[in-house]
Enzyme design. Structure first.
Site, mmCIF file in Angstrom:
data_model
loop_
_atom_site.group_PDB
_atom_site.id
_atom_site.type_symbol
_atom_site.label_atom_id
_atom_site.label_comp_id
_atom_site.label_asym_id
_atom_site.label_seq_id
_atom_site.Cartn_x
_atom_site.Cartn_y
_atom_site.Cartn_z
ATOM 1 C CG ASP A 58 28.398 55.610 12.947
ATOM 2 O OD1 ASP A 58 27.247 55.927 12.622
ATOM 3 O OD2 ASP A 58 28.650 54.611 13.636
ATOM 4 C CE LYS A 63 24.470 63.199 17.447
ATOM 5 N NZ LYS A 63 23.622 64.410 17.565
ATOM 6 C CG ASP A 183 32.151 47.736 9.572
ATOM 7 O OD1 ASP A 183 32.507 48.216 8.475
ATOM 8 O OD2 ASP A 183 31.263 48.258 10.270
#
Length: 351
Positions: A58, A63, A183
């Site tokens: 991202d 990862k 988020d």
């Protein structure tokens, strides 16, 4: 004792202390079944984080790797950034927050199930159920990440929208105090082997205190385009912050584009599905208004099966819902329970 071993023990103690404090505060002493893995176990599970086993990376140096633990396929989330980023943003504390909330809500079918963690690293490494079909961002936008998958049809996108809406509704209503995700975007949604949507990444999630209508925060989420006006301006967080972000997610599902790729448009125009992509102007995404605009529909949707008139009807209904979610005044926005019900109604417009 080697320096490496000392560092692992120090990290384990510090991370464990933070985790215990968060668990006591957030879960009221209830037992949460998560496993503790060693750093060495996770290295073996991923062939020392072999790049060929990467699921996705991202925007914030995380990862996701495919791993195997005792024959069970898992998704392992590991920080790949530099030390100064960890120290500057207190990422260990964020990950502990993610860990605690994930553990509490993992029973929901549309949340990426937490299996365990490794506390020997800074920040901790999280182990989740295997997300065989990667992130929604890779499936829709095909930008970053190592795995390639078949594109998603409109029916699949609509189902995913409803599943994620249901997961967010669960956060908002299933506990004594609402949990706000803060988020919501495509990078935080994963798909299993059957393309069932799984909400993830609860680093910034926060509970509204009992007896309060909102919570005030200093740290905002990362993507400005997904932040509601009141959140961006004042740091005031309510459930309607997630509703606004979900509206942005709906627009991305319709267009197949990143929110930041849209261009501004004058107010008052309706969505036009008939024009080729190259002739369409961008979708209105300004925080200052909720007006509708012409929409660049992902060509994959238009090329799909089903009656065009019904698809157009569903697309229009979803875009209408997206702009309702993105109303400037938070009190006008629907609840996520109502959003979920509306998506179910739209799905019933059978092809």
């Amino acid at each position: 004792m080697s320096n490496d071993r000392k560092e692992k023990e120090k990290a384990f103690f510090e991370n464990g202390s933070m985790l215990l404090e968060k668990l006591i505060a957030f879960c009221y002493g209830k037992s949460i079944p998560i496993r503790s893995f060693s750093d060495e176990e996770l290295k073996q599970a991923t062939n020392n984080y072999d790049a060929r086993l990467a699921i996705v990376q991202d925007e914030l140096y995380w990862k996701w790797n495919k791993g195997s633990l005792n024959g069970l396929l898992v998704s392992i989330r590991k920080f790949e950034g530099s030390v100064h980023i960890i120290e500057g943003r207190g990422l260990s504390n964020y990950i502990i927050n993610d860990l605690v909330i994930s553990a509490k809500i993992s029973a929901h079918n549309n949340v990426l199930k937490l299996i365990g963690c490794c506390l020997e690293t800074r920040p901790p490494i999280l182990v989740h159920e295997f997300a065989a079909n990667g992130s929604l961002a890779n499936r829709i936008q095909g930008t970053r990440g190592s795995q390639q998958h078949q594109s998603l049809t409109w029916i699949s996108r609509l189902k995913i929208a409803r599943e994620i809406a249901h997961a967010i509704s669960y956060l908002h209503t299933a506990f004594s105090t609402p949990i706000i995700h803060r988020d919501i975007d495509m990078w935080n949604i994963f798909l299993d082997q059957h393309d069932v949507a799984k909400l993830s990444n609860f680093e910034l999630s926060i509970s509204v205190p009992k007896g309060e209508t909102h919570v005030q925060v200093d740290i905002l989420s990362w993507c400005v385009g997904f932040m509601s006006p009141e959140y961006f301006a004042t740091g005031k967080v309510t459930e309607k912050v997630d509703v606004y972000s979900f509206g942005a997610l709906l627009l991305e599902l319709v267009t197949g584009q990143n929110l930041n790729d849209f261009t501004q448009l004058n107010n008052g125009e309706r969505v036009d599905f008939s024009k080729p992509k190259k002739e369409c102007v961008g979708l209105v995404v300004c925080m200052q208004n909720g007006a509708q605009g012409r929409c660049i529909v992902d060509p994959i949707i238009l090329a799909g099966e089903g009656r065009a008139s019904t698809i157009e009807q569903q697309l229009q209904a979803v875009v209408d819902l997206a702009f309702t979610c993105r109303k400037r005044e938070s009190e006008i926005r629907p609840t996520m329970v109502d959003v979920t019900k509306e998506l179910m109604r739209i799905e019933r417009l059978v092809l």
